[in-house]
Design an enzyme around this catalytic site. Structure first.
Site, PDB file in Angstrom:
ATOM      1  N   TYR A  48      17.100 -15.116  -4.030  1.00 54.55           N
ATOM      2  CA  TYR A  48      17.506 -16.519  -4.157  1.00 54.55           C
ATOM      3  C   TYR A  48      17.391 -16.973  -5.608  1.00 54.55           C
ATOM      4  CZ  TYR A  48      17.312 -21.660  -3.659  1.00 54.55           C
ATOM      5  OH  TYR A  48      17.506 -23.009  -3.803  1.00 54.55           O
ATOM      6  N   LYS A  56       7.169 -14.847   8.514  1.00 53.71           N
ATOM      7  CA  LYS A  56       7.201 -14.829   7.047  1.00 53.71           C
ATOM      8  C   LYS A  56       5.810 -15.120   6.521  1.00 53.71           C
ATOM      9  CE  LYS A  56       9.939 -16.314   3.086  1.00 53.71           C
ATOM     10  NZ  LYS A  56      11.186 -16.991   2.675  1.00 53.71           N
ATOM     11  N   SER A  99      14.353 -23.568   5.759  1.00 56.43           N
ATOM     12  CA  SER A  99      13.652 -23.826   7.011  1.00 56.43           C
ATOM     13  C   SER A  99      14.140 -25.117   7.676  1.00 56.43           C
ATOM     14  CB  SER A  99      12.145 -23.949   6.781  1.00 56.43           C
ATOM     15  OG  SER A  99      11.599 -22.716   6.345  1.00 56.43           O
ATOM     16  N   THR A 105       7.655 -11.480   0.713  1.00 61.42           N
ATOM     17  CA  THR A 105       6.741 -12.581   0.943  1.00 61.42           C
ATOM     18  C   THR A 105       7.417 -13.910   0.627  1.00 61.42           C
ATOM     19  OG1 THR A 105       5.944 -12.685  -1.359  1.00 61.42           O
ATOM     20  CG2 THR A 105       4.801 -11.171   0.121  1.00 61.42           C
ATOM     21  N   ASN A 106       6.683 -14.980   0.909  1.00 63.03           N
ATOM     22  CA  ASN A 106       7.060 -16.316   0.469  1.00 63.03           C
ATOM     23  C   ASN A 106       6.666 -16.483  -1.001  1.00 63.03           C
ATOM     24  OD1 ASN A 106       7.793 -19.142   0.603  1.00 63.03           O
ATOM     25  ND2 ASN A 106       7.261 -19.111   2.777  1.00 63.03           N
ATOM     26  N   TYR A 154       9.314 -28.508  -2.342  1.00 64.62           N
ATOM     27  CA  TYR A 154      10.243 -29.279  -1.513  1.00 64.62           C
ATOM     28  C   TYR A 154       9.551 -29.898  -0.306  1.00 64.62           C
ATOM     29  CZ  TYR A 154      14.884 -28.292  -3.503  1.00 64.62           C
ATOM     30  OH  TYR A 154      16.006 -28.273  -4.290  1.00 64.62           O
ATOM     31  N   GLY A 179      10.745 -15.878  -8.183  1.00 64.62           N
ATOM     32  CA  GLY A 179      11.429 -15.237  -9.290  1.00 64.62           C
ATOM     33  C   GLY A 179      10.687 -14.029  -9.816  1.00 64.62           C
ATOM     34  N   SER A 197       4.827 -21.275   3.757  1.00 64.84           N
ATOM     35  CA  SER A 197       5.177 -22.189   2.676  1.00 64.84           C
ATOM     36  C   SER A 197       3.910 -22.879   2.183  1.00 64.84           C
ATOM     37  CB  SER A 197       6.174 -23.243   3.150  1.00 64.84           C
ATOM     38  OG  SER A 197       6.317 -24.254   2.169  1.00 64.84           O
TER      39      SER A 197
END
Length: 395
Positions: free
Chosen positions: A355, A254, A119, A282-283, A146, A305, A214
């Site tokens: 990711y 998102k 982002s 999803t996030n 983050y 994950g 987020s």
């Protein structure tokens, strides 16, 4: 500050001095040695580097083009036409890896069908204090907090504009670019932040993502509420429509996996009402599924994950039903195999992203997912990915 500079120089030295080893592992990537990466290289790197340093190294190596182009040829059955564009294959890199648009071309070389940057926040910001990323190798999961660390719109715009013509050709060839937008931590006007992102980066994107999910920016997830979301998205769409030229990006939202049934109904209602082009589902999750083994499982932040996989897929299924399959969905959360990808596609996703799998399995996972997905499509009687989208709802 001196310590930070020293660490940066040390990391740069690792990149330069480790060139021979990186070239060797690049060869292994080219030959598709999944086992070497999953069992030896990635665990070895994780023992040597903390998660954030490893992330920086991965972005740097990818941006320098040290990893070779994947040799797997995408077949026609993997092609998807959605969001006004052709996607050579449905497997993209999720936002969060290349936050600042530094490694776009290197990511395409790995075989991704699309890249999502971000982002990106209007002004540069550091994000939350370190440590802020935690591996759970026993669970093939990561927790991060983050907090939208970003170089800011101006820097990212300059970086992406320098390759604008190249991206135009890539997009025409079926490799679109998405840009994920965030808000600054101290901003009191979220709509203004996202609108600025649209004005600045919209001309450089094939699609834009309004990230309101987020868990690491205080108050951000409250923007998923019906009234707040309608106000925000109305402003974003207004700014998108006001962009000059014929190249206007699609707008996606998102969403989080940690939503009530009413939340999901409200989001679907607003998306249909305003004509939102797509959803990313999803996030990361703030929940901690029973059975997590990692010693750091109680760290604050968003979990990604394998433990997120089923929750994400179920949310895709629900959002597809709530939107009657009329709003394209990009499915993300726990994808590390062709089976994972197909489950999300059959639940309603037109495209998927990964990711966290890169962290534990390395670059070969991209080709692995595509190869396995193609084999499964054939096995189950689908002629294309498009035929499989939402198939679970037609049973």
């Amino acid at each position: 500050m001196a310590w930070r500079q020293l660490r940066k120089r040390a990391l740069d030295a690792v990149i330069i001095l480790g060139g021979g080893g990186l070239l060797f592992t690049s060869y292994l990537t080219a030959t598709g040695d999944d086992h070497f990466y999953a069992e030896y290289l990635m665990p070895g790197l994780q023992r040597l580097l903390d998660p954030e340093s490893a992330h920086r190294l991965a972005v740097r190596v990818t941006s320098l083009g040290l990893l070779p182009r994947a040799t797997f040829q995408d077949s026609d059955m993997l092609e998807v036409k959605v969001l006004g564009h052709k996607f050579r294959n449905p497997v993209g890199i999720a936002a969060g890896f290349d936050k600042n648009g530094e490694a776009v071309d290197g990511l395409y070389k790995l075989g991704f069908g699309f890249v999502e940057v971000g982002s990106v926040t209007p002004q540069p910001q550091e994000g939350n204090p370190r440590p802020r990323v935690f591996r759970l190798p026993e669970d093939q999961a990561v927790i991060n907090r983050y907090g939208f660390n970003s170089h800011g719109l101006s820097v990212v715009e300059h970086r992406l504009r320098a390759r604008q013509q190249k991206q135009a050709q890539l997009t025409a060839d079926g490799l679109p670019l998405g840009i994920n937008l965030g808000k600054n931590k101290t901003s009191e006007d979220a709509a203004a932040d996202y609108a600025e992102g649209v004005r600045t980066l919209g001309p450089l994107a094939d699609y834009l993502v309004v990230n309101v999910s987020s868990p690491n920016t205080a108050g951000l997830r409250s923007l998923q509420g019906k009234t707040e979301l309608r106000h925000l998205l109305s402003k974003v769409l207004q700014e998108r429509d006001a962009l000059k030229g014929t190249r206007k990006p699609a707008v996606l939202v998102k969403i989080a996996p940690d939503l009530t049934a009413q939340d999901k109904e409200d989001i679907a209602s607003v998306a249909r009402e305003l004509g939102i082009d797509g959803l990313i589902v999803t996030n990361t999750t703030v929940s901690r599924p029973v059975g997590l083994q990692g010693a750091l499982r109680s760290e604050t932040g968003g979990l990604s994950g394998k433990p997120l996989r089923d929750l994400s897929t179920q949310t895709i299924r629900e959002m597809y039903a709530l939107t009657q399959g009329r709003i394209p969905i990009i499915g993300v959360g726990g994808v590390s195999s062709g089976q994972d990808a197909l489950e999300k596609i059959q639940a309603g996703a037109s495209l998927v992203q990964l990711y966290t799998a890169l962290i534990f399995l390395g670059p070969p996972v991209v080709v692995r997912v595509k190869r396995e997905l193609e084999a499964l499509l054939k096995e189950r009687g689908f002629t294309t990915v498009t035929d499989a989208i939402g198939a679970d709802h037609r049973r």
